[in-house]
Enzyme design. Structure first.
Site, mmCIF file in Angstrom:
data_model
loop_
_atom_site.group_PDB
_atom_site.id
_atom_site.type_symbol
_atom_site.label_atom_id
_atom_site.label_comp_id
_atom_site.label_asym_id
_atom_site.label_seq_id
_atom_site.Cartn_x
_atom_site.Cartn_y
_atom_site.Cartn_z
ATOM 1 N N LYS A 1 0.831 -1.214 0.000
ATOM 2 C CA LYS A 1 0.000 0.000 0.000
ATOM 3 C C LYS A 1 0.859 1.255 0.000
ATOM 4 O O LYS A 1 0.498 2.247 -0.629
ATOM 5 C CB LYS A 1 -0.913 0.022 1.229
ATOM 6 C CG LYS A 1 -2.104 -0.930 1.142
ATOM 7 C CD LYS A 1 -3.116 -0.567 2.225
ATOM 8 C CE LYS A 1 -4.197 -1.611 2.367
ATOM 9 N NZ LYS A 1 -5.069 -1.333 3.525
ATOM 10 N N LYS B 1 -9.274 -11.652 -9.172
ATOM 11 C CA LYS B 1 -10.317 -11.673 -8.159
ATOM 12 C C LYS B 1 -11.267 -10.498 -8.375
ATOM 13 O O LYS B 1 -10.837 -9.425 -8.768
ATOM 14 C CB LYS B 1 -9.651 -11.483 -6.784
ATOM 15 C CG LYS B 1 -9.929 -12.602 -5.835
ATOM 16 C CD LYS B 1 -9.085 -12.533 -4.569
ATOM 17 C CE LYS B 1 -9.168 -11.233 -3.773
ATOM 18 N NZ LYS B 1 -8.613 -11.379 -2.416
ATOM 19 N N LYS C 1 -12.991 -4.188 -5.800
ATOM 20 C CA LYS C 1 -13.573 -2.887 -6.100
ATOM 21 C C LYS C 1 -12.649 -2.035 -6.968
ATOM 22 O O LYS C 1 -13.070 -1.086 -7.589
ATOM 23 C CB LYS C 1 -13.957 -2.154 -4.830
ATOM 24 C CG LYS C 1 -12.801 -1.708 -3.951
ATOM 25 C CD LYS C 1 -13.379 -0.919 -2.787
ATOM 26 C CE LYS C 1 -12.438 -0.791 -1.623
ATOM 27 N NZ LYS C 1 -11.153 -0.180 -1.832
#
Ligand code: TRP
Length: 334
Positions: free
Chosen positions: A114, A197, A200
C-alpha cells in the site's frame, strides 16, 4: 462449554459491497453466528489510514453496516458496531504500539504494497501501524477465532506474536487468537477479467457485481461476462476461468453443486448458463438490496442498532482495557 468468541472486521470503503465480499466472507460469517459468539466491527479508523472523503465516510459506514444486516448479520444474536464508537480500540492500539518492534511492523507486506502505491514517503504513520490497531480490535474481545481472507494472515500472526509477548512481559492478559482462513472454494472472479479476483479496484466497471446493483444491471453484466471460444460447460479454472466463475456464481446463487450444474448444462450454450446465473443472482440479491434500502431510509433506527452494538462491545472492551492498564502499571484514575 462456552461458545467460542469470533471477531472480524470490514472496512467501510465502498458504497456497495460486491459479490466477492459476499461469497468470500459474508456467507461464512453469517453461518458462524450460530456456533460462535460473533463480534463484527465496521473498521472506520482503519479506513482513514488512506485518504477518505469526509463528506462520504459516515454515509459509507452506515451503508456498509446496513448491507451486513441485510445479508444476514443479526445484530440481536451477534454484536455489530462501528470501531470509532468504542474508544478502547484506539487506546489499546497505542499501548500495543509500545510492545511492537519497528522491525516486525516493517515486515508487513500489506503496508509495503500500500505504501509503495502512494510513494513511500507520503504513506502515513497510521498506515504503518494499521496492523497494530487490528491487533487491538481482536485482543480487546478475547477472540479465539478470527475468520479472514488469506491476505490478512500475516496481520493475525502479528497479533499472536504481540499478545504472546505482552503476556510474557506483563502476565497473562490476552487470549492468543487463532487465524481461520476462509474457504477459498467460493472465490469470485471479475466478470470481464476472470483471471483476477473480483475487487472494487477492478479495471472494468462491467466486471464487478455490486450487491446493490439493480436487476437489469446485474443481468447485463452477467450476460456480457467474458467466457471462451469453445462451448463446453465444465469447471476448469485454469483453461476456462470465465465459465468456471459463472458455475461458481450459479452454485452460490442456486445452492446446487458445481458438478450438478455441469450435468444440467451439458450440451447447452453459454447463453443459457448466463441466463440462469443472471436470474439466480438477481433473485438472491433482490431481498438484500430491498432490505438495505429500507434500513438506510431510517438512519435514526440504524444508528440506534449500531449504538446498541457499541454498548455491548464496549462492556467487553473496557474490561480488557482495564486489565491491560493494570498489567502495564498505569495509575488508575480515582
Ligand atoms: N484488515 C482487515 C481487512 O482489510 C479488516 C480488519 C480490521 C480486521 N480489524 C480486523 C479483520 C480485525 C479481522 C480482525 O480485511
Amino acid at each position: 462449554m462456552t461458545t467460542p468468541r469470533l471477531f472480524s472486521g470490514m472496512q467501510p470503503s465502498a458504497d456497495s459491497l460486491h459479490f466477492g465480499n459476499y461469497a468470500g466472507a459474508l456467507i461464512q460469517w453469517i453461518e458462524m453466528q450460530s456456533t460462535h459468539d460473533a463480534v463484527f466491527c465496521v473498521v472506520d479508523l482503519h479506513a482513514i489510514t488512506v485518504p477518505q472523503d469526509p463528506q462520504a465516510l459516515a454515509a459509507t459506514t452506515r451503508k456498509t453496516a446496513a448491507q451486513y444486516i441485510a445479508c444476514g448479520i443479526d445484530p440481536q444474536k451477534s454484536t455489530l458496531f462501528v470501531q470509532s464508537h468504542v474508544p478502547a480500540h484506539s487506546e489499546l492500539a497505542w499501548i500495543l504500539n509500545t510492545v511492537t518492534s519497528f522491525g516486525e511492523a516493517s515486515r508487513m507486506t500489506q503496508f509495503k504494497d500500500k505504501s509503495q502505491k502512494q510513494g513511500s514517503d507520503n504513506a502515513t504513520v497510521g498506515l504503518f501501524t494499521y496492523p497494530i490497531l487490528q491487533a487491538a480490535d481482536i485482543l480487546l474481545y478475547d477472540a479465539t477465532v478470527v475468520p479472514v481472507g488469506e491476505d490478512q494472515r500475516q496481520h493475525i500472526e502479528l497479533t499472536r506474536n504481540i499478545s504472546e509477548r505482552f503476556n510474557q512481559r506483563f502476565g497473562d492478559t490476552f487470549v492468543v487468537p487463532e487465524v481461520k482462513i476462509m474457504d477459498a472454494a467460493a472465490k469470485i472472479y471479475d466478470l470481464q477479467n476472470p483471471e483476477s479476483k473480483m475487487s472494487k479496484s477492478g479495471e472494468s466497471p462491467q466486471g464487478i457485481l455490486w450487491l446493490l446493483d439493480e436487476p437489469a444491471v446485474i443481468t447485463k453484466k452477467v450476460k456480457s461476462a467474458v467466457t471462451d471460444t469453445d462451448t463446453d460447460i465444465r469447471f476448469d479454472a485454469e483453461n476456462k476461468p470465465g465459465v468456471s466463475n459463472l458455475l461458481t456464481l450459479a452454485s452460490l446463487a442456486t445452492g446446487k453443486s458445481v458438478p450438478a450444474l455441469e450435468k444440467e448444462f451439458q450440451g447447452s450454450g453459454y447463453g443459457n448458463l448466463k441466463s440462469t446465473v443472471a436470474e439466480a443472482v438477481v433473485e438472491l440479491l433482490e431481498p438484500i438490496r430491498t432490505t438495505t434500502h429500507e434500513l438506510l431510509a431510517d438512519p435514526a433506527e440504524l444508528d440506534r442498532i449500531l449504538a446498541a452494538g457499541a454498548s455491548k462491545a464496549e462492556a467487553i472492551a473496557d474490561t480488557t482495557l482495564a486489565k491491560v492498564h493494570e498489567a502495564v502499571g498505569l495509575l488508575p484514575r480515582a
